[in-house]
Design a protein around this motif. Structure first.
Motif, mmCIF file in Angstrom:
data_model
loop_
_atom_site.group_PDB
_atom_site.id
_atom_site.type_symbol
_atom_site.label_atom_id
_atom_site.label_comp_id
_atom_site.label_asym_id
_atom_site.label_seq_id
_atom_site.Cartn_x
_atom_site.Cartn_y
_atom_site.Cartn_z
ATOM 1 N N ASP A 92 29.749 -8.629 63.465
ATOM 2 C CA ASP A 92 29.625 -8.036 64.788
ATOM 3 C C ASP A 92 29.120 -6.602 64.600
ATOM 4 O O ASP A 92 29.728 -5.827 63.856
ATOM 5 C CB ASP A 92 30.995 -8.052 65.473
ATOM 6 C CG ASP A 92 30.977 -7.387 66.820
ATOM 7 O OD1 ASP A 92 30.924 -6.140 66.867
ATOM 8 O OD2 ASP A 92 31.015 -8.114 67.833
ATOM 9 N N PRO A 93 28.011 -6.215 65.236
ATOM 10 C CA PRO A 93 27.405 -4.886 64.989
ATOM 11 C C PRO A 93 28.331 -3.711 65.273
ATOM 12 O O PRO A 93 28.322 -2.725 64.540
ATOM 13 C CB PRO A 93 26.198 -4.856 65.933
ATOM 14 C CG PRO A 93 25.899 -6.282 66.227
ATOM 15 C CD PRO A 93 27.205 -7.017 66.146
ATOM 16 N N GLN A 94 29.145 -3.800 66.308
ATOM 17 C CA GLN A 94 30.039 -2.692 66.644
ATOM 18 C C GLN A 94 31.136 -2.539 65.580
ATOM 19 O O GLN A 94 31.436 -1.439 65.136
ATOM 20 C CB GLN A 94 30.669 -2.909 68.013
ATOM 21 C CG GLN A 94 31.501 -1.741 68.486
ATOM 22 C CD GLN A 94 32.021 -1.934 69.894
ATOM 23 O OE1 GLN A 94 31.944 -3.023 70.449
ATOM 24 N NE2 GLN A 94 32.552 -0.882 70.474
ATOM 25 N N LEU B 278 30.889 -3.593 62.497
ATOM 26 C CA LEU B 278 30.194 -3.178 61.282
ATOM 27 C C LEU B 278 30.013 -1.664 61.255
ATOM 28 O O LEU B 278 30.240 -1.020 60.227
ATOM 29 C CB LEU B 278 28.839 -3.873 61.175
ATOM 30 C CG LEU B 278 27.988 -3.497 59.970
ATOM 31 C CD1 LEU B 278 28.688 -3.853 58.666
ATOM 32 C CD2 LEU B 278 26.643 -4.179 60.055
ATOM 33 N N GLN B 279 29.633 -1.079 62.375
ATOM 34 C CA GLN B 279 29.458 0.374 62.466
ATOM 35 C C GLN B 279 30.772 1.093 62.168
ATOM 36 O O GLN B 279 30.806 2.070 61.416
ATOM 37 C CB GLN B 279 28.941 0.762 63.858
ATOM 38 C CG GLN B 279 28.767 2.255 64.064
ATOM 39 C CD GLN B 279 27.678 2.859 63.204
ATOM 40 O OE1 GLN B 279 26.691 2.207 62.910
ATOM 41 N NE2 GLN B 279 27.857 4.099 62.796
ATOM 42 N N GLN C 88 31.491 0.832 58.422
ATOM 43 C CA GLN C 88 30.641 1.746 57.661
ATOM 44 C C GLN C 88 31.170 3.174 57.731
ATOM 45 O O GLN C 88 31.248 3.865 56.715
ATOM 46 C CB GLN C 88 29.207 1.705 58.192
ATOM 47 C CG GLN C 88 28.488 0.426 57.863
ATOM 48 C CD GLN C 88 27.133 0.336 58.545
ATOM 49 O OE1 GLN C 88 27.009 0.605 59.736
ATOM 50 N NE2 GLN C 88 26.141 -0.069 57.794
ATOM 51 N N ILE D 291 24.784 -6.710 53.148
ATOM 52 C CA ILE D 291 24.621 -5.554 54.025
ATOM 53 C C ILE D 291 25.011 -4.310 53.241
ATOM 54 O O ILE D 291 26.085 -4.266 52.631
ATOM 55 C CB ILE D 291 25.532 -5.689 55.260
ATOM 56 C CG1 ILE D 291 25.157 -6.942 56.051
ATOM 57 C CG2 ILE D 291 25.460 -4.443 56.129
ATOM 58 C CD1 ILE D 291 26.193 -7.349 57.069
#
Length: 108
Positions: A8-10, A12-13, A16, A86
């Motif tokens: 899920d991009p959110q 993942l951010q 990170q 990733i």
């Protein structure tokens, strides 16, 4: 049709940012400038640290062994083939900083 899982991009951010913060904290706590100073190397700007943290989405599985139908909270379902790794964090640090001379270092 089998379904593959992706990040899920959110989330993942957030992952990170948290990993970056922890890596920065560990380098600050390492007090590497004092080690260089001890050996008379601080003025030569010889220490460059490079690190990279990768995440392989293909290795992520559900944490719940009883219910394999529920995906890990980090993942979203999709119907894609194998997903490349990733790069979560990729950074270089120079101690001391070549620009400012700060013994704590800076980004190279």
């Amino acid at each position: 049709m089998s379904s593959q899982q992706v990040i899920d991009p959110q989330i993942l951010q957030q992952l990170q940012e948290e990993i970056q913060q922890k890596m920065n904290e560990s380098l600050e706590n390492a007090d590497l400038h004092s080690v260089l100073e001890k050996y008379g190397l601080l003025e030569y700007r010889v220490l460059r640290i490079h690190w990279q943290c990768n995440l392989d989405p293909n290795q992520l599985k559900s944490d719940d062994a009883l219910d394999e139908q529920q995906p890990n909270a980090l993942l979203a379902e999709t119907s894609r083939p194998s997903i490349p790794e990733i790069v979560l964090v990729k950074k270089a640090l120079c101690i001391p900083c070549p620009s400012t001379g700060s013994p704590l270092g800076c980004n190279c």
